[in-house]
Design a protein around this motif. Structure first.
Motif, PDB file in Angstrom:
ATOM      1  N   ILE A 139       7.737  -8.730 -10.039  1.00  0.00           N
ATOM      2  CA  ILE A 139       7.248  -8.440  -8.686  1.00  0.00           C
ATOM      3  C   ILE A 139       6.202  -7.321  -8.741  1.00  0.00           C
ATOM      4  O   ILE A 139       5.196  -7.357  -8.014  1.00  0.00           O
ATOM      5  N   PHE A 140       6.422  -6.345  -9.614  1.00  0.00           N
ATOM      6  CA  PHE A 140       5.419  -5.284  -9.765  1.00  0.00           C
ATOM      7  C   PHE A 140       4.093  -5.868 -10.246  1.00  0.00           C
ATOM      8  O   PHE A 140       3.023  -5.506  -9.733  1.00  0.00           O
ATOM      9  N   PHE A 159       6.414   3.563  -9.405  1.00  0.00           N
ATOM     10  CA  PHE A 159       6.615   3.704 -10.848  1.00  0.00           C
ATOM     11  C   PHE A 159       8.018   4.202 -11.188  1.00  0.00           C
ATOM     12  O   PHE A 159       8.510   3.935 -12.290  1.00  0.00           O
ATOM     13  N   VAL A 160       8.668   4.909 -10.265  1.00  0.00           N
ATOM     14  CA  VAL A 160      10.076   5.257 -10.509  1.00  0.00           C
ATOM     15  C   VAL A 160      10.895   3.979 -10.628  1.00  0.00           C
ATOM     16  O   VAL A 160      11.700   3.814 -11.553  1.00  0.00           O
ATOM     17  N   GLY A 161      10.678   3.031  -9.685  1.00  0.00           N
ATOM     18  CA  GLY A 161      11.388   1.762  -9.743  1.00  0.00           C
ATOM     19  C   GLY A 161      11.092   0.989 -11.011  1.00  0.00           C
ATOM     20  O   GLY A 161      12.001   0.420 -11.644  1.00  0.00           O
ATOM     21  N   VAL A 162       9.835   0.965 -11.420  1.00  0.00           N
ATOM     22  CA  VAL A 162       9.429   0.230 -12.626  1.00  0.00           C
ATOM     23  C   VAL A 162      10.073   0.846 -13.862  1.00  0.00           C
ATOM     24  O   VAL A 162      10.594   0.130 -14.732  1.00  0.00           O
ATOM     25  N   MET A 171      -2.193  -8.636  -6.606  1.00  0.00           N
ATOM     26  CA  MET A 171      -2.657  -8.777  -5.224  1.00  0.00           C
ATOM     27  C   MET A 171      -3.435  -7.550  -4.763  1.00  0.00           C
ATOM     28  O   MET A 171      -3.688  -7.368  -3.578  1.00  0.00           O
ATOM     29  N   LYS A 172      -3.826  -6.683  -5.723  1.00  0.00           N
ATOM     30  CA  LYS A 172      -4.680  -5.523  -5.486  1.00  0.00           C
ATOM     31  C   LYS A 172      -4.002  -4.417  -4.682  1.00  0.00           C
ATOM     32  O   LYS A 172      -4.675  -3.583  -4.056  1.00  0.00           O
ATOM     33  N   SER A 184      10.613  -0.911  -2.122  1.00  0.00           N
ATOM     34  CA  SER A 184      12.035  -1.147  -1.846  1.00  0.00           C
ATOM     35  C   SER A 184      12.589  -2.277  -2.706  1.00  0.00           C
ATOM     36  O   SER A 184      13.681  -2.157  -3.282  1.00  0.00           O
ATOM     37  N   ILE A 185      11.853  -3.368  -2.802  1.00  0.00           N
ATOM     38  CA  ILE A 185      12.376  -4.516  -3.548  1.00  0.00           C
ATOM     39  C   ILE A 185      12.309  -4.273  -5.056  1.00  0.00           C
ATOM     40  O   ILE A 185      13.220  -4.661  -5.799  1.00  0.00           O
TER      41      ILE A 185
END
Length: 538
Positions: A360-361, A376-379, A367-368, A343-344
């Motif tokens: 953030i990604f 990946f859509v967001g990225v 953080m594993k 979401s973020i």
């Protein structure tokens, strides 16, 4: 007689305070320090809280269960119950372990296993459990029989469900509800309604089943009619109506029902608030969303928000343009799940904070956490909006080769948009030619838009041809191509496209302005003016 749906197991006051995974872990730690792990009663309560009472804590419950050397039947049933709701496949695995351990299942075990089969839509596995139940002599138990009727009806074997129903079960209101629910889930509302009318005595559960069925099918008039006829409603009744209106995008009606719920003195629960937050997010009504957020803070002042509620709030503020508030909620969350990160990341990406989205990604990966296709859509959206071509290519490669995620049309669309925005139109067309799936209208339209921006007439014509081949007659596609010609000064060809629109009866949608004032929507549209005909005399 109308009875309330759902039963609550009575628990000691100390366990009722465990409503989050964090508080549960604190209680567990206290038990370890004080030596309570040797107390079977305390272990049962801890297992029950982690498996059933605390949402999303079933993984912790399974880890705890694995540390118990000789669990009793109650403990087996407790973890199977929790797993059947959250991770149904784990419930089936637990039963196999239970059999190997020599623990004999009872009339409590099988209904939870049948519920797991229902969630998994595993009719064959359910039939195998049916055989075990018959062999154990438990088919005559009303609790087990009703679970069997529900499983067969839900999985589509209505003949088996009817065979069990035709007998002593006809005197059981729960069996009637199971049959009605089975037909309703399969969309056979007329049969479900006929059974509902034939019930010897209707209860609130059966009423809620029918209301929910109508709402899910979008038949809100029928749902409302039945809802109004129910003399005594519970939170499930109100939730069904609110969720139904949200599903049909009738957001104002959803909020009206919530107001009526409040006036009726019914306390909303998490399901209510999730539906309302979703409605506010989709409708873009942030002021109402803020009020709901305030109500949530009053409701959850002690235990804090659940992960699902926090995720819904992030989605609300991100969609309504208050990305700073969304970040604030994200940072303040003690516990997160994958949906939180998604979401973020997506919210930051669509609001132009592409560097923050990528950072953030990267923190998430560090953080594993394992990303999924939504991550990946967001990225890729972040890379596209930020013009980060090389980074976008790297993440597209990473998604497939490190995480084994096959790209879907959204991922391909992001890559086409990324290349198109950067002016790499030839590469974008080559990328489309090598896609593993057939490009859809959205992909070609994105490329046509990029051709307009960069003034590439030749490739714009090809993109438009592909759209026409799909028998797509959206006015925007014609306008885009016309604008490409106009940007190059090719006015004759621009006019030809406009004439083609007229010949094919394609009408450009009139632009409008939507204003929300004092809770009312006002849609301003310009009036059509009659065309001016100029007669040029020879």
């Amino acid at each position: 007689m109308i009875r309330k749906s759902g039963d609550k197991r009575r628990q000691p006051a100390v366990w009722r305070r465990c409503r989050t995974l964090r508080s549960l872990k604190q209680m567990h730690a206290l038990m370890v320090v004080r030596g309570f792990l040797s107390d079977a009663s305390s272990l049962r309560e801890l297992l029950f809280s982690s498996s059933v009472s605390v949402a999303g804590a079933v993984t912790y419950a399974l880890q705890l269960f694995d540390q118990i050397p000789h669990p009793d039947l109650f403990m087996w049933n407790t973890v199977i119950r929790g797993a059947s709701h959250w991770t149904p496949s784990a419930a089936i695995s637990l039963f196999s372990r239970m059999e190997r351990a020599g623990v004999r299942p009872d009339n409590i075990t099988f209904p939870f296993l049948l519920r797991a089969c229902t969630k998994l839509s595993e009719s064959f596995l359910g039939s195998q459990f049916h055989a075990k139940i018959t062999k154990s002599g438990l088919e005559s138990d009303s609790f087990v029989r009703n679970a069997l009727i529900n499983m067969h009806a839900s999985c589509g074997d209505l003949a088996a469900a009817s065979a069990l129903f035709d007998g002593p079960a006809r005197h059981d209101v729960v069996a009637w509800s199971a049959m009605i629910a089975g037909y309703a889930r399969r969309g056979e509302l007329s049969v479900a309604r006929q059974l509902f009318e034939e019930m010897p005595s209707k209860d609130l559960i059966s009423c809620n089943i029918m209301i929910t069925a109508y709402a899910k099918q979008g038949e809100m008039a029928m749902a409302r009619q039945l809802f109004d006829q129910v003399p005594v409603k519970d939170v499930v009744s109100w939730n069904a109506m609110i969720a139904g209106y949200v599903h049909c995008s009738e957001h104002r009606r959803a909020l009206e029902v919530f107001e009526q719920m409040h006036l009726a003195g019914e306390q909303p629960d998490e399901v209510t608030m999730l539906s309302l937050l979703s409605s506010c997010a989709d409708a873009g009504v942030m002021d109402v969303g803020r009020r709901i957020h305030g109500s949530l803070m009053e409701m959850c002042s002690r235990g804090g928000f659940s992960i699902r509620l926090s995720n819904a709030l992030i989605d609300l503020y991100a969609k309504c343009g208050s990305i700073e508030r969304a970040i604030e909620i994200f940072v303040g969350m003690r516990e997160k799940d994958l949906s939180t990160w998604n979401s973020i990341i997506g919210g930051l990406a669509v609001h132009g904070h592409f560097r923050d989205s990528i950072n953030i990604f990267e923190n998430m990966i560090g953080m594993k956490w394992r990303p999924d296709e939504i991550t990946f859509v967001g990225v890729l959206v972040a890379c596209s909006h930020g013009g980060m071509v090389e980074e976008g290519k790297r993440y597209f490669y990473l998604m497939q080769n490190k995480y084994g995620i096959e790209p879907n049309v959204k991922h391909y669309g992001c890559m086409v948009d990324l290349l198109g925005r950067a002016g790499l139109l030839e590469e974008a067309f080559e990328f489309i030619d090598h896609m593993k799936i057939e490009p859809n209208r959205i992909i070609w339209r994105a490329l046509l838009g990029s051709c307009r921006i960069h003034g590439n007439v030749r490739l714009a014509e090809r993109a438009n041809e592909e759209l026409l081949r799909m028998r797509n007659h959206a006015s925007g596609d014609y306008v885009l191509l016309s604008n490409v010609y106009a940007s190059r000064g090719e006015w004759c060809r621009a006019e030809q496209v406009r004439k083609l629109m007229d010949d094919r009866g394609v009408i450009k949608e009139i632009g409008s302005t939507l204003l929300d004032t004092d809770g009312k929507n006002f849609n301003f549209m310009p009036k059509r003016k009659p065309g001016l005909r100029i007669n040029v005399a020879a």
